[in-house]
Design a protein around this motif. Sequence first.
Motif, PDB file in Angstrom:
ATOM      1  N   TYR A   1     -11.039   1.693  24.241  1.00  0.00           N
ATOM      2  CA  TYR A   1      -9.634   2.048  24.417  1.00  0.00           C
ATOM      3  C   TYR A   1      -8.895   1.828  23.110  1.00  0.00           C
ATOM      4  N   GLY A   2      -7.798   2.536  22.916  1.00  0.00           N
ATOM      5  CA  GLY A   2      -7.049   2.413  21.670  1.00  0.00           C
ATOM      6  C   GLY A   2      -5.672   1.830  21.913  1.00  0.00           C
ATOM      7  N   GLY A   3      -5.551   0.535  21.889  1.00  0.00           N
ATOM      8  CA  GLY A   3      -4.268  -0.103  22.149  1.00  0.00           C
ATOM      9  C   GLY A   3      -3.554  -0.541  20.886  1.00  0.00           C
ATOM     10  N   ASP A   4      -4.285  -0.811  19.840  1.00  0.00           N
ATOM     11  CA  ASP A   4      -3.668  -1.284  18.603  1.00  0.00           C
ATOM     12  C   ASP A   4      -3.039  -0.148  17.819  1.00  0.00           C
ATOM     13  N   TRP A   5      -2.113  -0.510  16.945  1.00  0.00           N
ATOM     14  CA  TRP A   5      -1.485   0.469  16.064  1.00  0.00           C
ATOM     15  C   TRP A   5      -2.489   0.892  14.998  1.00  0.00           C
ATOM     16  N   PRO A   6      -2.513   2.177  14.619  1.00  0.00           N
ATOM     17  CA  PRO A   6      -3.484   2.625  13.621  1.00  0.00           C
ATOM     18  C   PRO A   6      -3.265   1.979  12.253  1.00  0.00           C
ATOM     19  N   MET A   7      -4.341   1.857  11.528  1.00  0.00           N
ATOM     20  CA  MET A   7      -4.332   1.311  10.176  1.00  0.00           C
ATOM     21  C   MET A   7      -4.786   2.421   9.237  1.00  0.00           C
ATOM     22  N   TYR A   8      -4.412   2.315   7.956  1.00  0.00           N
ATOM     23  CA  TYR A   8      -4.912   3.280   6.984  1.00  0.00           C
ATOM     24  C   TYR A   8      -5.549   2.549   5.821  1.00  0.00           C
ATOM     25  N   ILE A   9      -6.478   3.239   5.197  1.00  0.00           N
ATOM     26  CA  ILE A   9      -7.186   2.686   4.042  1.00  0.00           C
ATOM     27  C   ILE A   9      -6.499   3.216   2.788  1.00  0.00           C
ATOM     28  N   PRO A  10      -6.006   2.343   1.912  1.00  0.00           N
ATOM     29  CA  PRO A  10      -5.362   2.816   0.686  1.00  0.00           C
ATOM     30  C   PRO A  10      -6.302   3.671  -0.149  1.00  0.00           C
ATOM     31  N   SER A  11      -5.746   4.599  -0.844  1.00  0.00           N
ATOM     32  CA  SER A  11      -6.506   5.515  -1.687  1.00  0.00           C
ATOM     33  C   SER A  11      -7.372   4.739  -2.675  1.00  0.00           C
ATOM     34  N   GLY A  12      -8.616   5.169  -2.791  1.00  0.00           N
ATOM     35  CA  GLY A  12      -9.529   4.554  -3.749  1.00  0.00           C
ATOM     36  C   GLY A  12     -10.316   3.377  -3.205  1.00  0.00           C
ATOM     37  N   LYS A  13      -9.985   2.905  -2.010  1.00  0.00           N
ATOM     38  CA  LYS A  13     -10.704   1.776  -1.428  1.00  0.00           C
ATOM     39  C   LYS A  13     -11.884   2.301  -0.612  1.00  0.00           C
ATOM     40  N   PRO A  14     -13.022   1.613  -0.639  1.00  0.00           N
ATOM     41  CA  PRO A  14     -14.182   2.077   0.126  1.00  0.00           C
ATOM     42  C   PRO A  14     -13.996   1.818   1.622  1.00  0.00           C
ATOM     43  N   TRP A  15     -14.602   2.683   2.444  1.00  0.00           N
ATOM     44  CA  TRP A  15     -14.486   2.560   3.889  1.00  0.00           C
ATOM     45  C   TRP A  15     -15.072   1.236   4.392  1.00  0.00           C
ATOM     46  N   ARG A  16     -16.106   0.734   3.761  1.00  0.00           N
ATOM     47  CA  ARG A  16     -16.775  -0.469   4.256  1.00  0.00           C
ATOM     48  C   ARG A  16     -15.856  -1.692   4.233  1.00  0.00           C
ATOM     49  N   THR A  17     -14.780  -1.656   3.475  1.00  0.00           N
ATOM     50  CA  THR A  17     -13.855  -2.794   3.435  1.00  0.00           C
ATOM     51  C   THR A  17     -12.595  -2.525   4.253  1.00  0.00           C
ATOM     52  N   HIS A  18     -12.676  -1.590   5.220  1.00  0.00           N
ATOM     53  CA  HIS A  18     -11.482  -1.200   5.963  1.00  0.00           C
ATOM     54  C   HIS A  18     -10.828  -2.362   6.702  1.00  0.00           C
ATOM     55  N   SER A  19     -11.606  -3.314   7.191  1.00  0.00           N
ATOM     56  CA  SER A  19     -10.997  -4.430   7.915  1.00  0.00           C
ATOM     57  C   SER A  19     -10.283  -5.406   6.979  1.00  0.00           C
ATOM     58  N   ILE A  20     -10.599  -5.364   5.686  1.00  0.00           N
ATOM     59  CA  ILE A  20      -9.948  -6.233   4.710  1.00  0.00           C
ATOM     60  C   ILE A  20      -8.771  -5.515   4.047  1.00  0.00           C
ATOM     61  N   ASP A  21      -8.977  -4.258   3.651  1.00  0.00           N
ATOM     62  CA  ASP A  21      -7.981  -3.524   2.869  1.00  0.00           C
ATOM     63  C   ASP A  21      -7.015  -2.696   3.703  1.00  0.00           C
ATOM     64  N   GLY A  22      -7.245  -2.570   5.008  1.00  0.00           N
ATOM     65  CA  GLY A  22      -6.406  -1.707   5.843  1.00  0.00           C
ATOM     66  C   GLY A  22      -4.969  -2.190   5.922  1.00  0.00           C
ATOM     67  N   ASN A  23      -4.053  -1.247   5.941  1.00  0.00           N
ATOM     68  CA  ASN A  23      -2.627  -1.521   6.110  1.00  0.00           C
ATOM     69  C   ASN A  23      -2.135  -0.809   7.361  1.00  0.00           C
ATOM     70  N   PRO A  24      -1.142  -1.372   8.059  1.00  0.00           N
ATOM     71  CA  PRO A  24      -0.617  -0.671   9.232  1.00  0.00           C
ATOM     72  C   PRO A  24       0.055   0.635   8.830  1.00  0.00           C
ATOM     73  N   LEU A  25      -0.151   1.662   9.633  1.00  0.00           N
ATOM     74  CA  LEU A  25       0.502   2.948   9.416  1.00  0.00           C
ATOM     75  C   LEU A  25       2.010   2.753   9.548  1.00  0.00           C
ATOM     76  N   PRO A  26       2.823   3.361   8.662  1.00  0.00           N
ATOM     77  CA  PRO A  26       4.281   3.216   8.794  1.00  0.00           C
ATOM     78  C   PRO A  26       4.749   3.688  10.175  1.00  0.00           C
TER      79      PRO A  26
END
Length: 135
Positions: A31-56
């Motif tokens: 299920y998708g209850g949390d707010w989406p996060m985005y990965i900043p440009s240039g960051k690798p996908w494998r670090t998404h849980s560290i580098d992710g920022n909440p979508l505005p």
Amino acid sequence: MNHRQINELIAYKLFGIKRVYYPDWAAGKTYGGDWPMYIPSGKPWRTHSIDGNPLPQCTKSIDAAFQAIDKLIEIGHGNFRLVHVCCVDGFAWAAEINGPYDNDLGGKPFYGGAGPSRQEAICSMIVKVLEAFPL
């Protein structure tokens, strides 16, 4: 369109965000209850849980909504100008923006939006502009 879809559209088309993920889905939940996060440009996908920022959250935050207007004006090279955001009838909000010159008519078209809050009226207006102009 719901709030999540509006915010994703603004993030993709206006802010140039390319990759979005949902923390619940990343954790293996269905299920998708949390707010989406985005990965900043240039960051690798494998670090998404560290580098992710909440979508505005433009539909919920007036600051994010005005940042979206500023970005629209910046991308439009000054061809867009916010006309007003005002309360109508004490409970509904309206927002209008001037668009670029229409060569056929020689005037500036208006794009308007309405909603129960200032930020929702602004987001409604921005969605209409994004549908009319491929920025």
